[in-house]
Every structure is written in structure tokens, then in C-alpha cells.
Design a protein around this motif. Structure first.
Motif: not given
Length: 257
Positions: A220-244
Motif C-alpha cells: 500500500f504505502l508506495t502506491e499511496q504516495v504515488e496517488a497523492i502526487k498524481k492528484i496533487s498535480e491535477f489540483v494544481a492544473q485545475l486551479r490554473r484552468i479555473g471554471k471556464g
């Protein structure tokens, strides 16, 4: 360097050879002179072995392994009642309870992801990429719960499923928008799951359950760290995009992934 034999050694060797030549050749005389087993060689030397020589030797290392004596203690621990596990060995109740708690965590997170899938699959939302992403995430968390259930049975524990809380059904946010809000929620869930897994690992360490600690680390532990990294990048990209309009392009990226 020239090595010389000492006179005493030379005398002893020559005396032994002379004594051998004086022995009678008959078997009766030979057995009388050598009560133990002996054999005569043509070069004048006699090889003999004492009967008590091998029996008087002690173990070189001092370690004696007696499996049939040591297994008696384990044999007494084998349960006789049919409702008791035969495979259970050095598996404490505290570790069993901690695994059941983690199973409940995985099912609750899977339930939230399933609700997110249902939301984005609506006809008036129609973000198929987000729906696909959260459906896969829900299945993955349920698989994690099943892995924990299988391990619980492997160690001789008993799976006890607990109550699953009802998740939200509406995920629209007036400021962030539904896409960013849902992904931030997913990030918080992954971090919560990671924290709970670390707690499970600490329970294994506390009670010296090396096998449980290894299972948590390797599964579990290695996979969990990778999932956190992946979704963190999605959040950063969506913050740049906005609601448009960029949300639709991001949705297509998830759909093609």
C-alpha cells in the motif's frame, strides 16, 4: 629453508615400523594385539580406530537442535475447536482489530468515489472523463479492502465489516467549481487513507508483527504516495484552468487516459 625432523620423531617413526614388522600375520594374533578395528598397509603404517572415539565427541558449535522436542510446545497451541483458526500464529487481537478498521476506511473512501462517479455521469453535468476517473478510483479502493480481507483470513483473523457512512450527492461549488472541488476532495481522501495506513503500520510495529508491517509496506504505502502526487498535480492544473472552457479539455484528457 631446509626442514629437519627431530631425533625423537625419527626414532618414534623407525620404532613403529620395526614393531609392525614383528607382528604375526595370523588373524588371531592380530586381533589379540589390536582389540579395536585395524587395517594393515603395505607401506609399514597401521590405521586403527577406537570404537568409543566417535561416541565421545561433543558438538563442535555447542548447538543442539531437537525438532521433536521443540515442536511439542507448538503442538499444544493447535486449537481443537472447529470455530478457531488453525493458521493463526503470533497474530494479536490488536492487529486484527486495526486491519478491520482499515477495511472500513477503504470501503468508505470507495463509497465517496462512487458518489462522485454518479454525479459527473449525470446528463446535466456530463463530464465523462471525471466520471471514468472516479469510477476507477472507487474500484481500486474496494480492491484494497479486499486485499486486507484476504490478508486477515490468511493470518487467521476474522473480518468484521462496519457501518459505511452515506456520502454527499452534490459536489458543485460556487467559487471553485465542481471539477476543482471534487479533485481537492479526492486529494484529502488519499491523504487520510495514507494516514490511516501509517497508523496500521505503527500498530504492527508496536506489537512486533513484522509480517503485517511488511504487508502494509509492500502492498500500500508506495502506491499511496504515488496517488497523492498524481492528484496533487491535477489540483494544481485545475486551479490554473479555473471554471471556464479549460475544464472540458481537462475532462477529455481524463477520458483518453
Amino acid at each position: 629453508m631446509l626442514l629437519r625432523a627431530s631425533p625423537s620423531a625419527a626414532f618414534t617413526l623407525s620404532t613403529a615400523v620395526e614393531n609392525v614388522n614383528k607382528f604375526p600375520s595370523s588373524s588371531s594374533s592380530s586381533s589379540a594385539c589390536f582389540p579395536s578395528s585395524s587395517s594393515r598397509r603395505t607401506d609399514g603404517f597401521v590405521m586403527s580406530a577406537s570404537k568409543n572415539e566417535s561416541n565421545s565427541r561433543s558438538p563442535v558449535t555447542g548447538v543442539v537442535f531437537e525438532p521433536f522436542e521443540e515442536v511439542k510446545k507448538e503442538l499444544r497451541l493447535v486449537p481443537d475447536l472447529p470455530q478457531q483458526s488453525l493458521a493463526r500464529h503470533k497474530f494479536l487481537d490488536e492487529c486484527e482489530a486495526a486491519i478491520n478498521e482499515q477495511i472500513n476506511v477503504e470501503y468508505n473512501v470507495s463509497y465517496v468515489y462512487h458518489a462522485l462517479f454518479a454525479y459527473f455521469d449525470r446528463d446535466n453535468v456530463a463530464l465523462k472523463g471525471f466520471a471514468k476517473f472516479f469510477k476507477e478510483a472507487s474500484v481500486e479502493e474496494r480492491e484494497h479492502a479486499e486485499l486486507l480481507m484476504e490478508y486477515q483470513n490468511k493470518r487467521g483473523g476474522r473480518v468484521k465489516l462496519q457501518t459505511i457512512l452515506m456520502p454527499m450527492s452534490e459536489f458543485d461549488h460556487p467559487e471553485k467549481g465542481e471539477a476543482l472541488y471534487a479533485m481537492e476532495l479526492a486529494l484529502s481522501l488519499e491523504k487520510l487513507t495514507n494516514e490511516k495506513l501509517l497508523n496500521l503500520h505503527s500498530v504492527a510495529d508496536k506489537y512486533n508483527d513484522v509480517q503485517l508491517a511488511d504487508f502494509v509496506e509492500s502492498t500500500f504505502l508506495t502506491e499511496q504516495v504515488e496517488a497523492i502526487k498524481k492528484i496533487s498535480e491535477f489540483v494544481a492544473q485545475l486551479r490554473r484552468i479555473g471554471k471556464g472552457h479549460g475544464v472540458w479539455h481537462f475532462d477529455q484528457m481524463l477520458l483518453d487516459a
